[in-house]
Design an enzyme around this catalytic site. Structure first.
Site, PDB file in Angstrom:
ATOM      1  N   ASN A 192       0.869  -1.174   0.000  1.00 15.88           N
ATOM      2  CA  ASN A 192       0.000   0.000   0.000  1.00 15.88           C
ATOM      3  C   ASN A 192       0.909   1.229   0.000  1.00 15.88           C
ATOM      4  OD1 ASN A 192      -1.771   2.050   0.524  1.00 15.88           O
ATOM      5  ND2 ASN A 192      -2.696   1.116   2.329  1.00 15.88           N
ATOM      6  N   ARG A 213      -2.848  -2.062  -3.215  1.00 13.64           N
ATOM      7  CA  ARG A 213      -4.023  -1.215  -3.010  1.00 13.64           C
ATOM      8  C   ARG A 213      -3.935  -0.047  -3.996  1.00 13.64           C
ATOM      9  NH1 ARG A 213      -5.139   3.417   1.284  1.00 13.64           N
ATOM     10  NH2 ARG A 213      -7.335   3.666   0.867  1.00 13.64           N
ATOM     11  N   HIS A 256     -12.972   3.128   0.429  1.00  9.63           N
ATOM     12  CA  HIS A 256     -12.950   2.123   1.511  1.00  9.63           C
ATOM     13  C   HIS A 256     -13.677   0.850   1.081  1.00  9.63           C
ATOM     14  CE1 HIS A 256     -12.825   5.699   4.526  1.00  9.63           C
ATOM     15  NE2 HIS A 256     -11.592   5.230   4.371  1.00  9.63           N
ATOM     16  N   LEU A 308     -15.288   3.727  10.305  1.00  8.99           N
ATOM     17  CA  LEU A 308     -14.977   4.978  11.001  1.00  8.99           C
ATOM     18  C   LEU A 308     -13.536   4.959  11.483  1.00  8.99           C
ATOM     19  CD1 LEU A 308     -18.250   5.217  13.175  1.00  8.99           C
ATOM     20  CD2 LEU A 308     -17.859   6.116  10.868  1.00  8.99           C
ATOM     21  N   GLY A 309     -12.655   5.511  10.689  1.00  9.19           N
ATOM     22  CA  GLY A 309     -11.248   5.625  11.076  1.00  9.19           C
ATOM     23  C   GLY A 309     -10.860   7.081  10.940  1.00  9.19           C
ATOM     24  N   ASN A 310      -9.600   7.351  10.638  1.00  9.44           N
ATOM     25  CA  ASN A 310      -9.217   8.738  10.370  1.00  9.44           C
ATOM     26  C   ASN A 310     -10.037   9.313   9.237  1.00  9.44           C
ATOM     27  OD1 ASN A 310      -7.424  10.111  11.951  1.00  9.44           O
ATOM     28  ND2 ASN A 310      -5.719   8.850  11.244  1.00  9.44           N
ATOM     29  N   GLY A 311     -10.164   8.513   8.165  1.00  8.63           N
ATOM     30  CA  GLY A 311     -11.158   8.809   7.143  1.00  8.63           C
ATOM     31  C   GLY A 311     -12.395   8.010   7.528  1.00  8.63           C
ATOM     32  N   ARG A 360     -11.023  16.072   7.633  1.00  6.81           N
ATOM     33  CA  ARG A 360     -11.805  16.446   6.439  1.00  6.81           C
ATOM     34  C   ARG A 360     -13.204  16.895   6.835  1.00  6.81           C
ATOM     35  NH1 ARG A 360     -10.808  10.949   3.295  1.00  6.81           N
ATOM     36  NH2 ARG A 360      -8.831  10.653   4.353  1.00  6.81           N
ATOM     37  N   GLY A 408     -10.639   2.068  13.164  1.00  9.84           N
ATOM     38  CA  GLY A 408     -10.128   2.529  14.468  1.00  9.84           C
ATOM     39  C   GLY A 408     -11.193   3.019  15.434  1.00  9.84           C
ATOM     40  N   GLY A 446     -14.734   2.940  14.864  1.00  9.25           N
ATOM     41  CA  GLY A 446     -15.880   2.021  14.871  1.00  9.25           C
ATOM     42  C   GLY A 446     -15.639   0.799  15.749  1.00  9.25           C
ATOM     43  N   GLU A 447     -14.395   0.313  15.749  1.00 10.02           N
ATOM     44  CA  GLU A 447     -14.104  -0.890  16.539  1.00 10.02           C
ATOM     45  C   GLU A 447     -13.831  -0.565  18.007  1.00 10.02           C
ATOM     46  OE1 GLU A 447     -10.906  -3.217  14.678  1.00 10.02           O
ATOM     47  OE2 GLU A 447     -11.697  -2.597  12.736  1.00 10.02           O
ATOM     48  N   ASN A 448     -13.309   0.659  18.254  1.00 11.89           N
ATOM     49  CA  ASN A 448     -12.796   0.935  19.603  1.00 11.89           C
ATOM     50  C   ASN A 448     -13.546   1.954  20.436  1.00 11.89           C
ATOM     51  OD1 ASN A 448     -10.346  -0.758  19.530  1.00 11.89           O
ATOM     52  ND2 ASN A 448      -9.803   0.583  17.833  1.00 11.89           N
ATOM     53  N   GLU A 506      -8.016  -4.755   5.684  1.00 10.87           N
ATOM     54  CA  GLU A 506      -7.987  -4.458   4.244  1.00 10.87           C
ATOM     55  C   GLU A 506      -6.881  -5.243   3.538  1.00 10.87           C
ATOM     56  OE1 GLU A 506      -8.390  -0.252   5.546  1.00 10.87           O
ATOM     57  OE2 GLU A 506      -9.253   0.026   3.569  1.00 10.87           O
TER      58      GLU A 506
END
Ligand code: AMP
Length: 401
Positions: free
Chosen positions: A7, A91, A180, A209-212, A241, A330, A332-334, A388
């Protein structure tokens, strides 16, 4: 089957080497600050000592050469020879309408990725560079490109077209593409296995739901809408963003504040979102600040979760037979707090979060967090770890087979 996943970002190169037969990650890591005086390399391999180095890697080629030398190293390495690699999966952020599925890379594919550069000027050039470098260093190994946009190519025209003159779509490709896709696809497949629903029948709303950040509405295993647009700037509020804003705001910024386009681009992509509202872009910091009464942090959390809730409302109208909501990446999971804020007061829609289960989500496994439901009437709410790179590796394998 050993597959290396790459990536490449503008100044970074992430890598992960999989043995798909034994389902193991043999090695992984990244090189950051490529091109700067002190680039930073991290290398971790199964049952080997971790290795770190700060060195001036001039370009992606030098970085990949170093990664290969580590993979082959007598003490730290996990390969005896490069010929053990059966494929390299890449990627690639933007595949436009040309690439509806992953594909084996040849000159024509390279040209196609190059043609997409106007749509993804920050992402496709480094992705292309990673591909070219990898093709030169692994000349005997087949290379596969996996696109972030592919999964969303099933969206109907009325969902992907903007209300702009047709020519801008026909001649210049202005439309919603979504991103994504690898992650939305992967977590939806994981959820379908977990729920024992065939993927082609799964109806889900995925929250990456991560940084992006982006959401997708998935009907019968196909993406029918997603929140990111022609670029990854549209949709949800993100770390830095803005997500959706009135499209006339840039005109105001130019006219009244005399900002040029480069400045506006930077403002919307790098200085907005959570960071713009409260000065921080990491949900952990923002949650801590909010706890001790920081009003800006609290407002940032409210705006962030409110926007997601509105998209959820919209996507619920598209999926009358919804099976599950899926939280991943990041945040969404945490983040217990963010999931709670999004899902608060939705009982009337059959969405009922169990506070305790939400608080005690175990990392790295699929968890159900909806309230107990003997009558099976409530929508399932799942937290599904995304991967990913693993998805890119398995898509690479599928193409090569
Ligand atoms: P990603 O882009 O998927 O790597 O997600 C990165 C973001 O996830 C970070 O900016 C954090 O806001 C968030 N994050 C990571 N770990 C946690 C955690 N333990 N609790 C809450 N948020 C987290």
């Amino acid at each position: 089957m050993k597959i290396l996943v790459l990536n490449a970002g503008s100044s970074s190169l992430k890598y992960k080497l999989f043995d798909l037969d034994s389902n193991l990650v043999l090695a992984s890591g990244l090189v950051e600050k490529i091109g700067e005086e002190r680039a930073h390399l991290i290398y971790e391999a199964q049952n080997k000592e971790a290795y770190e180095e700060e060195a001036p890697f001039k370009n992606h080629k030098e970085a990949l050469e170093k990664i290969i030398s580590l993979l082959l190293d007598k003490k730290l390495g996990v390969l005896k020879s490069v010929s053990e690699l059966q494929g390299v999966g890449h990627r690639v952020v933007h595949g436009g309408e040309s690439f509806k599925t992953p594909c084996k890379v040849n000159e024509e594919v390279l040209k196609g990725i190059e043609n997409m550069i106007p749509l993804a000027p920050l992402h496709n050039p480094p992705n292309l560079e990673g591909l070219k470098v990898s093709m030169s260093l692994f000349s005997e190994v087949p290379q596969v490109a996996v696109f972030d946009t592919s999964f969303h190519q099933t969206m109907p025209k009325y969902a992907f077209r903007y209300a702009l003159p047709e020519e801008l779509y026909e001649k210049h490709g202005l439309r919603r593409y979504g991103f994504h896709g690898t992650s939305h696809h992967y977590v939806a497949k994981e959820a379908s296995k977990y729920l024992k629903i065939p993927f082609e029948k799964l109806n889900a709303i995925t929250f990456h739901l991560g940084n992006g950040g982006s959401m997708a509405a998935i009907k019968d295993g196909k993406s029918i809408d997603t929140s990111m647009g022609m670029t990854p700037l549209e949709g949800l509020v993100m770390g830095t963003r803005s997500g959706d804003i009135d499209p006339a705001i840039p005109f105001f910024l130019e006219r009244e504040l005399k900002m040029d386009l480069t400045t506006i681009d930077k403002l919307l992509n790098k200085k907005s979102g959570l960071k713009g509202i409260c000065g921080k872009n990491d949900i952990r910091d923002i949650s801590e600040l909010s706890k001790i009464g920081d009003e800006k942090a609290t407002l940032a959390l409210k705006i962030y979760s409110y926007r997601i809730k509105k998209y959820l409302g919209a996507y619920l109208t598209l999926l009358p037979n919804l099976d599950t909501l899926i939280f991943t990446a990041g945040i969404g999971e945490n983040s217990t707090l963010v999931r709670e804020m999004i899902l608060k007061d939705l009982n009337h829609l059959g969405i009922h979060l169990d506070q305790e289960k939400n608080k005690h989500v175990k990392r790295g496994t699929i968890q159900e967090i909806q309230a107990d439901d003997k009558e099976q009437k409530l929508t399932k709410i799942l937290v599904v770890p995304t991967d990913e790179e693993k998805e890119i590796a398995s898509q690479t394998k599928a193409i090569l087979n």
